[in-house]
Write a protein that holds these residues in place. Structure first.
Motif, PDB file in Angstrom:
ATOM      1  N   LEU A  11      -9.664   8.953 -13.099  1.00 45.36           N
ATOM      2  CA  LEU A  11      -8.968   7.792 -13.397  1.00 45.36           C
ATOM      3  C   LEU A  11      -7.462   8.216 -13.649  1.00 45.36           C
ATOM      4  O   LEU A  11      -6.707   7.388 -13.906  1.00 45.36           O
ATOM      5  N   SER A  12      -6.971   9.368 -13.262  1.00 47.92           N
ATOM      6  CA  SER A  12      -5.394   9.895 -13.830  1.00 47.92           C
ATOM      7  C   SER A  12      -4.576   9.029 -12.735  1.00 47.92           C
ATOM      8  O   SER A  12      -3.517   8.431 -13.019  1.00 47.92           O
ATOM      9  N   ILE A  13      -4.851   9.079 -11.596  1.00 46.55           N
ATOM     10  CA  ILE A  13      -3.837   8.671 -10.311  1.00 46.55           C
ATOM     11  C   ILE A  13      -3.967   6.953 -10.569  1.00 46.55           C
ATOM     12  O   ILE A  13      -2.957   6.334 -10.488  1.00 46.55           O
ATOM     13  N   PRO A  14      -5.356   6.364 -10.853  1.00 44.70           N
ATOM     14  CA  PRO A  14      -5.425   4.871 -10.939  1.00 44.70           C
ATOM     15  C   PRO A  14      -4.683   4.439 -12.005  1.00 44.70           C
ATOM     16  O   PRO A  14      -4.027   3.559 -11.996  1.00 44.70           O
ATOM     17  N   LEU A  15      -4.762   4.979 -13.152  1.00 44.43           N
ATOM     18  CA  LEU A  15      -4.225   4.655 -14.399  1.00 44.43           C
ATOM     19  C   LEU A  15      -2.428   5.064 -14.194  1.00 44.43           C
ATOM     20  O   LEU A  15      -1.683   4.280 -14.713  1.00 44.43           O
ATOM     21  N   ALA A  16      -1.956   6.091 -13.502  1.00 39.86           N
ATOM     22  CA  ALA A  16      -0.596   6.083 -13.166  1.00 39.86           C
ATOM     23  C   ALA A  16      -0.133   5.082 -12.341  1.00 39.86           C
ATOM     24  O   ALA A  16       0.986   4.471 -12.505  1.00 39.86           O
ATOM     25  N   ASN A  17      -1.006   4.596 -11.368  1.00 41.44           N
ATOM     26  CA  ASN A  17      -0.622   3.435 -10.325  1.00 41.44           C
ATOM     27  C   ASN A  17      -0.426   2.337 -11.306  1.00 41.44           C
ATOM     28  O   ASN A  17       0.461   1.398 -11.043  1.00 41.44           O
ATOM     29  N   TRP A  18      -1.585   1.920 -12.040  1.00 42.90           N
ATOM     30  CA  TRP A  18      -1.600   0.728 -12.872  1.00 42.90           C
ATOM     31  C   TRP A  18      -0.897   0.695 -13.987  1.00 42.90           C
ATOM     32  O   TRP A  18       0.126  -0.395 -14.164  1.00 42.90           O
ATOM     33  N   LEU A  19      -0.386   1.768 -14.787  1.00 34.67           N
ATOM     34  CA  LEU A  19       0.769   1.699 -15.839  1.00 34.67           C
ATOM     35  C   LEU A  19       2.141   2.072 -15.412  1.00 34.67           C
ATOM     36  O   LEU A  19       2.950   1.787 -16.202  1.00 34.67           O
ATOM     37  N   GLY A  20       2.158   2.316 -14.246  1.00 31.83           N
ATOM     38  CA  GLY A  20       3.478   2.609 -13.693  1.00 31.83           C
ATOM     39  C   GLY A  20       4.343   4.056 -13.660  1.00 31.83           C
ATOM     40  O   GLY A  20       5.355   4.105 -13.160  1.00 31.83           O
ATOM     41  N   SER A  21       3.618   4.898 -14.404  1.00 31.89           N
ATOM     42  CA  SER A  21       4.173   6.286 -14.397  1.00 31.89           C
ATOM     43  C   SER A  21       3.069   7.400 -14.922  1.00 31.89           C
ATOM     44  O   SER A  21       2.087   6.867 -15.409  1.00 31.89           O
ATOM     45  N   TRP A  22       3.184   8.609 -14.432  1.00 33.04           N
ATOM     46  CA  TRP A  22       2.395   9.572 -14.790  1.00 33.04           C
ATOM     47  C   TRP A  22       2.332   9.735 -16.476  1.00 33.04           C
ATOM     48  O   TRP A  22       1.431  10.045 -16.963  1.00 33.04           O
ATOM     49  N   GLN A  23       3.494   9.687 -16.969  1.00 37.88           N
ATOM     50  CA  GLN A  23       3.726   9.830 -18.392  1.00 37.88           C
ATOM     51  C   GLN A  23       2.688   8.646 -19.004  1.00 37.88           C
ATOM     52  O   GLN A  23       1.980   9.158 -20.139  1.00 37.88           O
ATOM     53  N   ALA A  24       2.519   7.483 -18.660  1.00 33.19           N
ATOM     54  CA  ALA A  24       1.820   6.391 -19.414  1.00 33.19           C
ATOM     55  C   ALA A  24       0.349   6.875 -19.136  1.00 33.19           C
ATOM     56  O   ALA A  24      -0.388   6.600 -20.011  1.00 33.19           O
ATOM     57  N   SER A  25       0.186   7.307 -18.003  1.00 29.45           N
ATOM     58  CA  SER A  25      -1.236   7.968 -17.470  1.00 29.45           C
ATOM     59  C   SER A  25      -1.684   8.908 -18.774  1.00 29.45           C
ATOM     60  O   SER A  25      -2.852   8.753 -19.203  1.00 29.45           O
ATOM     61  N   LEU A  26      -0.909   9.896 -19.128  1.00 28.32           N
ATOM     62  CA  LEU A  26      -1.139  10.926 -19.895  1.00 28.32           C
ATOM     63  C   LEU A  26      -1.457  10.379 -21.356  1.00 28.32           C
ATOM     64  O   LEU A  26      -2.342  10.643 -21.987  1.00 28.32           O
ATOM     65  N   ALA A  27      -0.480   9.799 -21.733  1.00 20.06           N
ATOM     66  CA  ALA A  27      -0.636   9.103 -23.263  1.00 20.06           C
ATOM     67  C   ALA A  27      -1.915   8.120 -23.402  1.00 20.06           C
ATOM     68  O   ALA A  27      -2.217   7.903 -24.498  1.00 20.06           O
ATOM     69  N   SER A  28      -2.260   7.451 -22.221  1.00 17.43           N
ATOM     70  CA  SER A  28      -3.414   6.386 -22.418  1.00 17.43           C
ATOM     71  C   SER A  28      -4.622   7.085 -23.133  1.00 17.43           C
ATOM     72  O   SER A  28      -5.169   6.518 -23.642  1.00 17.43           O
ATOM     73  N   TRP A  29      -4.690   8.562 -23.034  1.00 16.55           N
ATOM     74  CA  TRP A  29      -6.027   8.966 -23.495  1.00 16.55           C
ATOM     75  C   TRP A  29      -5.853   9.197 -25.023  1.00 16.55           C
ATOM     76  O   TRP A  29      -6.855   9.590 -25.357  1.00 16.55           O
ATOM     77  N   SER A  30      -4.871   9.047 -25.576  1.00 22.30           N
ATOM     78  CA  SER A  30      -4.628   8.995 -27.026  1.00 22.30           C
ATOM     79  C   SER A  30      -5.628   7.894 -27.743  1.00 22.30           C
ATOM     80  O   SER A  30      -6.033   8.129 -28.842  1.00 22.30           O
ATOM     81  N   ALA A  31      -5.855   6.932 -26.823  1.00 24.28           N
ATOM     82  CA  ALA A  31      -6.489   5.802 -27.272  1.00 24.28           C
ATOM     83  C   ALA A  31      -8.062   6.358 -27.622  1.00 24.28           C
ATOM     84  O   ALA A  31      -8.748   5.855 -28.682  1.00 24.28           O
ATOM     85  N   LEU A  32      -8.435   7.058 -26.839  1.00 28.05           N
ATOM     86  CA  LEU A  32      -9.839   7.645 -26.787  1.00 28.05           C
ATOM     87  C   LEU A  32      -9.789   8.742 -28.107  1.00 28.05           C
ATOM     88  O   LEU A  32     -10.978   8.476 -28.719  1.00 28.05           O
ATOM     89  N   ALA A  33      -8.823   9.373 -28.311  1.00 22.69           N
ATOM     90  CA  ALA A  33      -9.017  10.450 -29.451  1.00 22.69           C
ATOM     91  C   ALA A  33      -8.834   9.436 -30.802  1.00 22.69           C
ATOM     92  O   ALA A  33      -9.656   9.842 -31.447  1.00 22.69           O
ATOM     93  N   ALA A  34      -8.242   8.275 -30.746  1.00 26.79           N
ATOM     94  CA  ALA A  34      -7.969   7.586 -32.008  1.00 26.79           C
ATOM     95  C   ALA A  34      -9.357   6.898 -32.094  1.00 26.79           C
ATOM     96  O   ALA A  34      -9.759   7.067 -33.321  1.00 26.79           O
ATOM     97  N   LEU A  35      -9.967   6.498 -31.252  1.00 27.63           N
ATOM     98  CA  LEU A  35     -11.473   5.890 -31.358  1.00 27.63           C
ATOM     99  C   LEU A  35     -12.233   7.127 -31.870  1.00 27.63           C
ATOM    100  O   LEU A  35     -13.230   7.014 -32.962  1.00 27.63           O
ATOM    101  N   ALA A  36     -12.333   8.331 -31.483  1.00 30.68           N
ATOM    102  CA  ALA A  36     -13.102   9.315 -31.921  1.00 30.68           C
ATOM    103  C   ALA A  36     -12.936   9.566 -33.271  1.00 30.68           C
ATOM    104  O   ALA A  36     -13.897   9.795 -34.181  1.00 30.68           O
ATOM    105  N   LEU A  37     -11.624   9.761 -33.555  1.00 29.67           N
ATOM    106  CA  LEU A  37     -11.344   9.979 -34.919  1.00 29.67           C
ATOM    107  C   LEU A  37     -11.810   8.874 -36.013  1.00 29.67           C
ATOM    108  O   LEU A  37     -12.410   9.380 -36.905  1.00 29.67           O
ATOM    109  N   ALA A  38     -11.555   7.588 -35.595  1.00 27.53           N
ATOM    110  CA  ALA A  38     -12.258   6.515 -36.441  1.00 27.53           C
ATOM    111  C   ALA A  38     -13.562   6.810 -36.838  1.00 27.53           C
ATOM    112  O   ALA A  38     -14.169   6.552 -37.961  1.00 27.53           O
TER     113      ALA A  38
END
Length: 386
Positions: A137-164
């Motif tokens: 999903l890295s490349i599709p997320l980068a294309n969809w979100l507009g940058s490789w930085q946003a693609s990398l940052a998006s995985w923090s949502a999964l970490a937040a879910l696991a923490l909760a």
């Protein structure tokens, strides 16, 4: 535990498909990119021994919560524009995964002692699924979100879910009482050849895994595939790991020791690498499947050995810290070595030879670590191998 496991690979596998874009935008050399892929693996090794220490002081449950919080923060930091933030965030991610990954085998041993090996397969399957999602999903997320930085940052949502979910559902037991005397200390563990054998097998097979996470897309692009094709091929290979991650512990139960199962999965890894990098292009998907089956089974069995080679959860935690700490420190040399080879424009033929030599080394240690032996505390309170 499964949801936590799902978070321990996307932070690593999501970086590799984006390396070409990162290098183009930041101007980093191939050697610097190699250091970037090596840093999280090195941190896994350096910070894994902290897990037993933290667990004794604040409890394994709170330690795991802190690791997930650090993981989410690291994912956000490395998405910032500055190159320094990319390396700092990667360091935070590696430290968090090193601590969390070390705690899981001991928690499994404590909570499910009679089926710890099979449960290890279940959460290893979650690890593999997370790795596959990160790679695919890295490349599709980068294309969809507009940058490789946003693609990398998006995985923090999964970490937040696991923490909760971990805070809500984590076990409420107190930390187990310490065994009398110094038996089972790290010094005692280092005196046992079996502990070294498990660590060296963990290190050599993990080196192959993190070479895949760090460099397989780049190697496939070198072979002639497009950036998107390379990302999806890596994702498919990691997805295939789900099958063997769950089935390998069951296979290991069929014999009195785990050597046959270990040698089978290492043979699959060697075959997969050769087909992908040297074999006919028509057989690339066979190579993807073989590599995935081998690596999923290899990692699952490496974690299973930690459980099977120890007599109680405390020893499992100690061996996990040693095997993953020392093992990942060794494993970090793999991605760095491949980065150096690519910096000097070494051909795919020599890279393939290096990968096969690492696989052979893993097979040698598998023949030692896979024997039917176990670390236990005897009646005199001493650590022994039986």
């Amino acid at each position: 535990m499964v949801l936590v496991g799902l978070n321990l690979r996307p932070a690593l596998s999501s970086l590799a498909p984006l390396l070409t874009r990162i290098q183009q935008e930041t101007g980093l050399s191939a050697l610097s990119i190699g250091a970037l892929t090596t840093l999280p693996v090195l941190c896994l090794g350096l910070f894994a021994p902290l897990a037993p220490w933290l667990s004794r002081r604040i409890g394994p449950e709170r330690t795991l919560s802190a690791a997930l919080l650090l993981l989410g923060g690291g994912l956000l930091v490395r998405s910032l524009a500055a190159t320094q933030a990319l390396f700092l965030g990667t360091l935070m991610v590696g430290a968090a995964i090193g601590v969390a990954g070390t705690l899981l085998p001991a928690l499994v041993k404590r909570e499910l002692p009679r089926s710890a090996d099979l449960m290890t397969g279940v959460y290893t399957m979650a690890l593999c699924l997370g790795g596959a999602l990160g790679a695919g999903l890295s490349i599709p997320l980068a294309n969809w979100l507009g940058s490789w930085q946003a693609s990398l940052a998006s995985w923090s949502a999964l970490a937040a879910l696991a923490l909760a979910m971990w805070i809500i559902l984590m076990p409420s037991r107190q930390t187990p009482a310490q065994l009398p005397g110094a038996a089972g200390s790290m010094r005692d563990l280092l005196s046992q050849p079996l502990a070294w054998q498990v660590m060296l097998f963990m290190g050599s097979q993990s080196s192959l895994a993190y070479i895949v996470f760090g460099w397989l897309p780049t190697l496939l692009i070198e072979r002639g595939y497009s950036e998107a094709q390379a990302g999806w091929m890596m994702g498919a290979s990691v997805m295939v790991q789900l099958i063997s991650a769950l089935s390998a512990p069951w296979l290991a139960r069929l014999g009195r020791d785990q050597r046959p199962a270990l040698l089978i999965v290492l043979g699959l890894i060697a075959s997969g690498f050769w087909l992908l990098l040297q074999g006919p292009l028509a057989l690339r998907w066979l190579g993807i499947v073989l590599l995935g089956l081998g690596q999923g089974g290899g990692f699952s069995l490496a974690l299973t050995l930690i459980v099977l080679r120890t007599g109680n959860s405390r020893l499992a935690g100690k061996l996990s810290g040693l095997a993953q700490g020392g093992g990942y420190t060794i494993a970090a040399m793999g991605p760095l070595g491949i980065g150096v080879m690519l910096q000097f424009e070494v051909g795919l033929g020599m890279v393939t030879v290096a990968l096969l030599l690492i696989t052979l080394t893993a097979a040698l240690f598998a023949c030692l670590a896979g024997r039917n032996l176990r670390l236990e505390i005897d009646d005199a309170g001493q650590l022994v191998t039986r």
